[in-house]
Design a protein around this motif. Structure first.
Motif, short mmCIF file in Angstrom:
data_model
loop_
_atom_site.label_atom_id
_atom_site.label_comp_id
_atom_site.label_asym_id
_atom_site.label_seq_id
_atom_site.Cartn_x
_atom_site.Cartn_y
_atom_site.Cartn_z
N UNK A 14 0.86 -1.25 0.09
CA UNK A 14 -0.01 0.09 -0.13
C UNK A 14 0.76 1.43 -0.01
N UNK A 15 0.88 1.93 -0.96
CA UNK A 15 1.64 3.18 -1.23
C UNK A 15 1.54 4.14 -0.01
N UNK A 28 3.93 6.68 2.95
CA UNK A 28 3.70 7.97 3.00
C UNK A 28 4.25 8.58 4.28
N UNK A 29 3.71 7.52 5.47
CA UNK A 29 3.86 8.01 6.85
C UNK A 29 4.80 7.03 7.61
N UNK A 30 5.76 6.38 6.90
CA UNK A 30 7.04 6.12 7.67
C UNK A 30 8.27 6.23 7.13
N UNK A 31 9.29 6.25 7.74
CA UNK A 31 10.50 6.31 7.40
C UNK A 31 11.23 5.17 6.43
N UNK A 32 11.87 5.32 5.57
CA UNK A 32 12.44 4.30 4.95
C UNK A 32 13.21 3.25 5.48
N UNK A 33 13.90 3.91 6.30
CA UNK A 33 14.78 3.03 7.35
C UNK A 33 13.96 1.90 8.18
N UNK A 34 12.79 2.27 8.26
CA UNK A 34 11.99 1.20 8.83
C UNK A 34 11.30 0.05 8.05
N UNK A 35 11.61 -0.08 6.70
CA UNK A 35 11.40 -1.09 6.13
C UNK A 35 12.56 -1.59 5.20
N UNK A 95 -5.06 11.39 -9.07
CA UNK A 95 -6.14 10.96 -8.27
C UNK A 95 -6.03 10.66 -6.81
N UNK A 96 -4.72 10.18 -6.58
CA UNK A 96 -3.99 9.46 -5.23
C UNK A 96 -2.94 10.39 -4.66
#
Length: 420
Positions: free
Chosen positions: A272-273, A277-284, A316-317
């Motif tokens: 899910x994009x 949008x709400x997490x830091x890249x380092x978290x994943x 749209x998104x």
């Protein structure tokens, strides 16, 4: 003279009648073909449902702009949406409304397996063809139904692909996963996936050291994370929708739980994009995700229709193509293909046409499949996913090896938190 006048009058009446017939035929050609789509447009899966909706609309816009259904005189497609709210009873009632009151010719949806399973029963009873979008519960296409068709993976395929990816990386490095933990949502989807993982892990002699379903409306995962740490798995398999995935990701990062071979999500929230949008890249970082489309498709496929849909999605998104946008597009293009061959919006003729589907090229394959062809149960046996790994902030395909770009180098095992 009277005879001549009579002949002229007859000719005039005949001409008028012909004009009416032509006008009627033209009006019939312009009648829109209604496609009913039940999706979670509000509630916990709303982000995914709205992405799917955008994909359906993107495809319909393209089809209509290209002249509609040519075998039906240029008939346009019209999507009529129903909001399931991710609730089975609501999904069922919305299905009944679309079929009985809106008189749609074909149905699609509805992402959540717990909604899709009973809603497709309604479609079957009403002899209305249904193109399943997103839902993977195996039994959806294992009930001897004649009107239900699924383009995407079923749960069996998803689970096998996750472990096949582990096997491939083990073969390439000589380092294999022996101990697995599993955390999943407690609905139809999560439990179906867990059952398949147990089966395939057992066949591979992998030990399942933690196996737990999340209760509904969970607000803290500390207990589960502590139990996972204590079980000392090599890898963790997740099957979580966006809200639970977001909660897990935040608390997993806070606890800095080390897993030698990482986290392996079977799509869900990790596709899910809106989550990114709400997490830091380092978290994943280093996450493995079983994707429902070729995640780097935009890099390898230059079809202008794909990039047009990507631009439409951004408009749209606020973000571009996703697995769910791609699946929405695929469902609409499969319906378009069937309508062209059926040359009719009659439900029975359309059902027969969908059953005979065999697509090997074009926008219906934007998900990354090489072919769409349904077996006797309505399952596309050519469906498959792609396993990605989050490398330097971007998900890159690592399995199957044929989908891996030459510059993609999987990281296996993954670095500990202290080494990142």
């Amino acid at each position: 003279m009277a005879i001549r006048r009579l002949g002229v009058m007859r000719l005039a009446r005949l001409a008028a009648a012909c004009s009416l017939l032509v006008a009627g035929a033209s009006a019939m050609a312009q009648d829109a073909v209604k496609i009913g789509c039940v999706l979670p447009l509000s509630g916990g899966s709303a982000a995914v449902g709205n992405q799917t909706r955008v994909g359906i609309l993107a495809a319909i816009n393209q089809i209509n702009a290209a002249g509609g259904i040519k075998s039906m005189g240029g008939a346009k497609l019209q999507a009529v949406f129903g909001d399931s709210q991710s609730k089975a009873d609501v999904g069922v009632s919305e299905t009944e409304r679309l079929i009985q009151r809106e008189n749609v010719s074909v149905m699609c949806g509805s992402f959540n397996s717990a909604v899709t399973f009973p809603a497709t029963e309604v479609a079957e009873r009403n002899k209305t063809p249904w193109i399943v979008v997103g839902a993977v519960k195996d039994e959806i296409t294992e009930r001897n139904f004649k009107y239900v068709f699924r383009v995407n993976n079923k749960a069996t395929y998803d689970a096998r692909e996750q472990l096949d990816a582990m096997d491939l990386l083990a073969k390439e490095t000589g380092k294999e996963v022996k101990r697995i933990a599993m955390l999943y949502e407690g609905g139809d989807w999560g439990r179906s996936h867990a059952a398949n993982i147990r089966k395939f892990a057992g066949e591979r002699k992998m030990e399942l050291v933690f196996d737990e379903a999340l209760p509904a409306h969970q607000v803290d995962l500390t207990s589960q994370l502590l139990k996972i740490r204590a079980s000392k798995p090599d890898a963790l398999i997740l099957a979580l929708y966006t809200p639970d995935q977001l909660l897990f990701t935040r608390q997993f990062t806070e606890q800095r739980l080390d897993l030698p071979y990482g986290v392996h999500s079977v799509g869900g929230g990790m596709e899910d994009p809106s989550l990114y949008e709400v997490i830091k890249p380092a978290a994943v970082a280093y996450y493995f995700v079983q994707e429902d489309w070729q995640i780097d498709m935009l890099d390898v496929n230059k079809d202008p229709l794909l990039h047009e849909a990507d631009a439409f999605s951004k408009k749209e998104l606020g973000y571009g193509m996703s697995a769910y946008v791609a699946q929405g597009m695929t469902s609409a293009y499969v319906i378009k293909d069937a309508l062209e061959r059926a040359a009719s919006a009659d439900r029975e003729k359309l059902r027969e046409s969908i059953a005979a589907t065999d697509i090997t090229s074009g926008p219906a394959l934007f998900t990354g499949y090489q072919r769409i062809k349904f077996d006797e149960n309505g399952q596309n046996t050519f469906a498959h996913g792609v396993i990605s790994q989050n490398l330097e902030g971007k998900r890159r395909a690592v399995w199957p090896s044929e989908n891996r770009a030459s510059d993609t180098k999987p990281v296996w095992p993954v670095p500990s938190w202290s080494a990142r």
